[in-house]
Design an enzyme around this catalytic site. Structure first.
Site, PDB file in Angstrom:
ATOM      1  N   LYS A  15      24.829 -59.907   6.293  1.00 10.30           N
ATOM      2  CA  LYS A  15      25.189 -59.602   4.900  1.00 10.30           C
ATOM      3  C   LYS A  15      26.579 -60.160   4.567  1.00 10.30           C
ATOM      4  O   LYS A  15      26.764 -60.850   3.571  1.00 10.30           O
ATOM      5  CB  LYS A  15      25.188 -58.077   4.649  1.00 10.30           C
ATOM      6  N   ARG A  90      23.642 -47.690   0.365  1.00  5.46           N
ATOM      7  CA  ARG A  90      23.147 -47.444   1.718  1.00  5.46           C
ATOM      8  C   ARG A  90      22.251 -46.221   1.766  1.00  5.46           C
ATOM      9  O   ARG A  90      21.706 -45.909   2.818  1.00  5.46           O
ATOM     10  CB  ARG A  90      24.318 -47.140   2.643  1.00  5.46           C
ATOM     11  N   ARG A 173      24.632 -46.889  14.301  1.00  4.17           N
ATOM     12  CA  ARG A 173      24.521 -47.618  13.015  1.00  4.17           C
ATOM     13  C   ARG A 173      23.073 -48.029  12.761  1.00  4.17           C
ATOM     14  O   ARG A 173      22.594 -47.967  11.620  1.00  4.17           O
ATOM     15  CB  ARG A 173      25.432 -48.840  13.026  1.00  4.17           C
TER      16      ARG A 173
HETATM   17  P1  AP5 Z   1      27.657 -60.147   9.714  1.00  2.00           P
HETATM   18  O1  AP5 Z   1      27.539 -61.072   8.559  1.00  2.00           O
HETATM   19  O2  AP5 Z   1      29.003 -59.655  10.082  1.00  2.00           O
HETATM   20  O3  AP5 Z   1      26.608 -58.936   9.586  1.00  2.00           O
HETATM   21  P2  AP5 Z   1      26.500 -57.765   8.524  1.00  2.00           P
HETATM   22  O4  AP5 Z   1      25.098 -57.753   8.019  1.00  2.00           O
HETATM   23  O5  AP5 Z   1      27.596 -57.857   7.541  1.00  2.00           O
HETATM   24  O6  AP5 Z   1      26.631 -56.520   9.498  1.00  2.00           O
HETATM   25  P3  AP5 Z   1      27.713 -55.350   9.563  1.00  2.00           P
HETATM   26  O7  AP5 Z   1      27.795 -54.958  11.005  1.00  2.00           O
HETATM   27  O8  AP5 Z   1      28.959 -55.690   8.862  1.00  2.00           O
HETATM   28  O9  AP5 Z   1      26.962 -54.260   8.818  1.00  2.00           O
HETATM   29  P4  AP5 Z   1      27.214 -52.802   8.867  1.00  2.00           P
HETATM   30  O10 AP5 Z   1      26.278 -52.431   7.822  1.00  2.00           O
HETATM   31  O11 AP5 Z   1      27.027 -52.136  10.188  1.00  2.00           O
HETATM   32  O12 AP5 Z   1      28.802 -52.651   8.595  1.00  2.00           O
HETATM   33  P5  AP5 Z   1      29.644 -52.378   7.286  1.00  2.00           P
HETATM   34  O13 AP5 Z   1      30.928 -53.081   7.438  1.00  2.00           O
HETATM   35  O14 AP5 Z   1      28.857 -52.613   6.077  1.00  2.00           O
HETATM   36  O15 AP5 Z   1      27.024 -60.905  10.979  1.00  2.00           O
HETATM   37  C1  AP5 Z   1      27.001 -60.298  12.268  1.00  2.00           C
HETATM   38  C2  AP5 Z   1      27.259 -61.336  13.362  1.00  2.00           C
HETATM   39  O16 AP5 Z   1      26.191 -62.269  13.391  1.00  2.00           O
HETATM   40  C3  AP5 Z   1      28.535 -62.173  13.159  1.00  2.00           C
HETATM   41  O17 AP5 Z   1      29.092 -62.412  14.416  1.00  2.00           O
HETATM   42  C4  AP5 Z   1      28.015 -63.475  12.544  1.00  2.00           C
HETATM   43  O18 AP5 Z   1      28.852 -64.574  12.857  1.00  2.00           O
HETATM   44  C5  AP5 Z   1      26.640 -63.591  13.187  1.00  2.00           C
HETATM   45  N1  AP5 Z   1      25.654 -64.244  12.318  1.00  2.00           N
HETATM   46  C6  AP5 Z   1      25.405 -63.977  11.012  1.00  2.00           C
HETATM   47  N2  AP5 Z   1      24.396 -64.741  10.548  1.00  2.00           N
HETATM   48  C7  AP5 Z   1      23.998 -65.516  11.609  1.00  2.00           C
HETATM   49  C8  AP5 Z   1      22.992 -66.528  11.771  1.00  2.00           C
HETATM   50  N3  AP5 Z   1      22.180 -66.903  10.758  1.00  2.00           N
HETATM   51  N4  AP5 Z   1      22.868 -67.089  12.989  1.00  2.00           N
HETATM   52  C9  AP5 Z   1      23.680 -66.712  14.023  1.00  2.00           C
HETATM   53  N5  AP5 Z   1      24.643 -65.784  13.920  1.00  2.00           N
HETATM   54  C10 AP5 Z   1      24.794 -65.187  12.740  1.00  2.00           C
HETATM   55  O19 AP5 Z   1      29.911 -50.826   7.415  1.00  2.00           O
HETATM   56  C11 AP5 Z   1      30.715 -50.305   8.457  1.00  2.00           C
HETATM   57  C12 AP5 Z   1      30.805 -48.797   8.347  1.00  2.00           C
HETATM   58  O20 AP5 Z   1      31.468 -48.438   7.121  1.00  2.00           O
HETATM   59  C13 AP5 Z   1      29.468 -48.052   8.295  1.00  2.00           C
HETATM   60  O21 AP5 Z   1      28.971 -47.783   9.592  1.00  2.00           O
HETATM   61  C14 AP5 Z   1      29.874 -46.776   7.565  1.00  2.00           C
HETATM   62  O22 AP5 Z   1      30.571 -45.887   8.401  1.00  2.00           O
HETATM   63  C15 AP5 Z   1      30.856 -47.306   6.533  1.00  2.00           C
HETATM   64  N6  AP5 Z   1      30.196 -47.702   5.278  1.00  2.00           N
HETATM   65  C16 AP5 Z   1      30.235 -48.941   4.697  1.00  2.00           C
HETATM   66  N7  AP5 Z   1      29.547 -48.953   3.546  1.00  2.00           N
HETATM   67  C17 AP5 Z   1      29.059 -47.699   3.390  1.00  2.00           C
HETATM   68  C18 AP5 Z   1      28.256 -47.091   2.393  1.00  2.00           C
HETATM   69  N8  AP5 Z   1      27.805 -47.771   1.319  1.00  2.00           N
HETATM   70  N9  AP5 Z   1      27.947 -45.782   2.542  1.00  2.00           N
HETATM   71  C19 AP5 Z   1      28.391 -45.067   3.591  1.00  2.00           C
HETATM   72  N10 AP5 Z   1      29.142 -45.589   4.586  1.00  2.00           N
HETATM   73  C20 AP5 Z   1      29.484 -46.898   4.478  1.00  2.00           C
END
Ligand code: AP5
Ligand code: MG
Ligand code: ZN
Length: 218
Positions: A15, A90, A173
């Site tokens: 994402k 979410r 997660r």
């Molecule tokens: P990346 O793009 O970083 O993945 P992502 O989908 O953004 O995954 P996240 O881990 O950031 O999602 P999340 O939902 O757990 O965390 P968030 O920060 O939102 O890609 C991942 C890896 O893969 C990278 O190394 C990248 O280089 C690689 N990659 C990507 N595409 C690729 C491809 N095509 N080929 C190869 N490699 C690839 O949330 C964190 C925390 O914040 C949550 O746990 C919660 O506590 C809180 N939070 C955030 N938003 C909310 C909400 N709306 N409600 C409640 N709590 C929330």
């Protein structure tokens, strides 16, 4: 025309990676609640302190915390022509709150892209992710390494491993995603707004699929 986009997908689906590219391409802001919460945690604000223990454990922070953040952000001028929500909504209550906010602001309907990636690939990606706290760029030690080890290509910042990219928090997660976020796919499908995109493949190939899905109508 406004581009009011949501990127749905499990942790590690890409994402953040794709939202950053779409934002540059379309000239609209990426709104990542994860990045906003991490910034608040870094700055030690009351909101950051409230969110910290949930985030480190891999649990969702309470709805009212993130809804307030997003509502304020969507009201800013740079989001008038559109936005890319990454990591929000979410939960069903968050999606309902978003519908209310967009109605209040008089915005066009949403477009929702569900980035689909199998669990083994998610685990591989999260296990080697490197993040730039300064500009939000993401890398991977093997799959998408920075040009210079430990340094962000985009801004020269020092790359870090996120506190929640540890095995226990990753499992939590994924559980939270299945229990609370996956039902949103159906929520938006029923509204006729959702398109599924295969998130496995080269970064640029996946980006192309998303752009194609957006061009072909929801
Ligand atoms: P990346 O793009 O970083 O993945 P992502 O989908 O953004 O995954 P996240 O881990 O950031 O999602 P999340 O939902 O757990 O965390 P968030 O920060 O939102 O890609 C991942 C890896 O893969 C990278 O190394 C990248 O280089 C690689 N990659 C990507 N595409 C690729 C491809 N095509 N080929 C190869 N490699 C690839 O949330 C964190 C925390 O914040 C949550 O746990 C919660 O506590 C809180 N939070 C955030 N938003 C909310 C909400 N709306 N409600 C409640 N709590 C929330
Ligand atoms: Mg992310
Ligand atoms: Zn950077």
């Amino acid at each position: 025309m406004q581009r009011n986009l949501i990127l749905l997908g499990a942790p590690g689906a890409g994402k953040g990676t794709q939202a950053q590219r779409l934002a540059a391409r379309f000239g609209i802001p990426q709104i990542s609640t994860g990045d906003m919460l991490r910034a608040a945690r870094r700055e030690g604000t009351p909101l950051g302190k409230k969110a910290e223990s949930f985030m480190n454990a891999g649990q969702l922070v309470p709805d009212e915390v993130v809804v307030g953040l997003v509502e304020e952000r969507l009201g800013k001028d740079d989001a008038k022509l559109g936005f890319i929500l990454d990591g929000f909504p979410r939960t069903i209550p968050q999606a309902q709150a978003l519908d209310t906010v967009l109605k209040k602001l008089g915005r066009d309907p949403l477009r929702v892209i569900d980035v689909q990636v199998p669990e083994a690939t998610l685990l591989e990606r999260l296990g080697g992710r490197l993040s730039c706290p300064k500009c939000g760029a993401t890398y991977h030690v093997r799959l998408n390494p920075p040009k210079q080890a430990g340094i962000c290509d985009a801004c020269g910042g020092a790359l870090v491993t996120r506190a929640d990219d540890q095995p226990e928090a990753i499992s939590q997660r994924l559980r939270e995603y299945h229990d609370k976020t996956a039902p949103l796919v159906d929520y938006y499908r029923k509204a006729g707004l959702e398109r599924a995109v295969d998130g496995v493949g080269d970064l640029e190939v996946v980006l192309g699929r998303i752009i194609e899905a957006l061009a072909s109508g929801a």
